[in-house]
Design an enzyme around this catalytic site. Structure first.
Site, PDB file in Angstrom:
ATOM      1  N   ARG A 251       0.330   2.704 -11.806  1.00  0.00           N
ATOM      2  CA  ARG A 251       1.231   1.971 -10.932  1.00  0.00           C
ATOM      3  C   ARG A 251       2.652   2.523 -11.056  1.00  0.00           C
ATOM      4  O   ARG A 251       3.091   2.914 -12.138  1.00  0.00           O
ATOM      5  CB  ARG A 251       1.233   0.469 -11.277  1.00  0.00           C
ATOM      6  CG  ARG A 251      -0.122  -0.204 -11.101  1.00  0.00           C
ATOM      7  CD  ARG A 251      -0.619  -0.151  -9.667  1.00  0.00           C
ATOM      8  NE  ARG A 251      -1.907  -0.817  -9.522  1.00  0.00           N
ATOM      9  CZ  ARG A 251      -3.076  -0.206  -9.567  1.00  0.00           C
ATOM     10  NH1 ARG A 251      -3.108   1.102  -9.755  1.00  0.00           N
ATOM     11  NH2 ARG A 251      -4.192  -0.885  -9.426  1.00  0.00           N
TER      12      ARG A 251
ATOM     13  N   HIS B 238       0.830  -1.200   0.000  1.00  0.00           N
ATOM     14  CA  HIS B 238       0.000   0.000   0.000  1.00  0.00           C
ATOM     15  C   HIS B 238       0.870   1.259   0.000  1.00  0.00           C
ATOM     16  O   HIS B 238       1.919   1.299   0.647  1.00  0.00           O
ATOM     17  CB  HIS B 238      -0.885   0.036   1.236  1.00  0.00           C
ATOM     18  CG  HIS B 238      -2.121  -0.805   1.125  1.00  0.00           C
ATOM     19  ND1 HIS B 238      -2.971  -0.747   0.051  1.00  0.00           N
ATOM     20  CD2 HIS B 238      -2.668  -1.718   1.987  1.00  0.00           C
ATOM     21  CE1 HIS B 238      -3.979  -1.578   0.235  1.00  0.00           C
ATOM     22  NE2 HIS B 238      -3.817  -2.187   1.406  1.00  0.00           N
TER      23      HIS B 238
ATOM     24  N   CYS C 243       0.641   1.986  -6.017  1.00  0.00           N
ATOM     25  CA  CYS C 243      -0.188   2.862  -6.833  1.00  0.00           C
ATOM     26  C   CYS C 243       0.375   4.272  -6.908  1.00  0.00           C
ATOM     27  O   CYS C 243       1.117   4.706  -6.031  1.00  0.00           O
ATOM     28  CB  CYS C 243      -1.606   2.917  -6.270  1.00  0.00           C
ATOM     29  SG  CYS C 243      -2.528   1.396  -6.515  1.00  0.00           S
TER      30      CYS C 243
END
Length: 266
Positions: free
Chosen positions: A257, A174, A248
């Site tokens: 990405r 993340h 991301c």
């Protein structure tokens, strides 16, 4: 006189409606604020605490096996594992990895020639350290959001190579919320050191290329010989032992990405 009373009654009713609407808006605003606080602060605190605990568990287990923090042990030594406090660094959907479909993700192109190390599903089997970012975070098998990424871990793409093996050891994390271990991977530069410690030893990689932006389904970036299918000028043409970090971009978005590639040096 009756006309005046009727007008006052209407005004009072209108005032009550306006007051009720104002209370509703304030309540909704408070709820939205609480949701933002939960997503941006509380999930980070929970995930970072869990990640720190998992790192400690792994280090205790490996210590019982007689493996030094530098990755020596009976299986041979490795590079310096580096240092970092996961409390301050441990990367929505701005943290989803590429080629994700549903709860878990696997490259649609099939497995590489190097099998992943055996370990129970969703249980951490390695420790990733990036000294430039002050990052120390556990690595678990799979890229399921619920059982891996949302716990503040970094996820190992199924079917990609294991740490230190020929092929591509591909990881996802993340960038925002849930520990956000990869929030600052955009700061990595060529030559930066990254270590991966396992039960057997510590492997050292050096950052070699950064792909600032590509499509979410650019599966080429996690192939055994990684090369972007969207931007073919980024990537490699020869087999080797690669490490890939994916997250991301831009922040707080899952539109594109960001990819960082490193090569094994020891």
């Amino acid at each position: 006189m009756p006309v005046v009373l009727q007008t006052r009654g209407r005004r009072r009713a209108g005032g009550r409606v306006l007051w009720a609407c104002a209370e509703t808006f304030v309540t909704c605003g408070v709820l939205v604020l609480l949701l933002v606080v939960h997503q941006l602060w509380w999930t980070n605190q929970q995930a970072r605490a869990e990640a720190r605990e998992q790192v400690s568990v792994l280090e205790r287990e490996w210590g019982e096996w007689g493996i030094s923090p530098s990755g020596g042990g009976e299986a041979g030594g490795g590079g310096d594992a580096g240092s970092g406090d996961a409390a301050s660094d441990v990367t929505v959907e701005s943290g989803e990895p590429p080629v994700v479909s549903g709860e878990s993700a696997a490259p649609s192109s099939g497995p590489s020639s190097s099998p992943a190390p055996p370990a129970p599903d969703s249980r951490a089997f390695a420790i990733l350290r990036i000294p430039r970012l002050g990052l120390t975070v556990p690595v678990a098998r799979g890229v399921s959001k619920r059982s891996v990424l949302d716990k503040g871990y970094v996820g190992h793409y199924p079917g990609t190579a294991g740490p230190g093996l020929p092929g591509n050891f591909a990881l996802a994390g993340h960038r925002n919320t849930h520990g956000e271990p990869f929030r600052y991977v955009n700061r990595l530069r060529e030559g930066d050191r990254i270590t991966v410690r396992t039960r057997e030893r510590t492997f050292t990689y050096r950052v070699d290329q950064v792909l600032p932006q590509t499509a979410p389904r650019d599966v080429g970036v996690i192939q055994a010989v990684p090369r972007s299918l969207v931007k073919p000028s980024y990537g490699y043409s020869r087999p080797g032992s690669y490490l890939t970090l994916t997250t991301c971009t831009p922040e707080f978005s899952s539109t594109y990405r960001l990819v960082v590639w490193a090569k094994l040096v020891s």
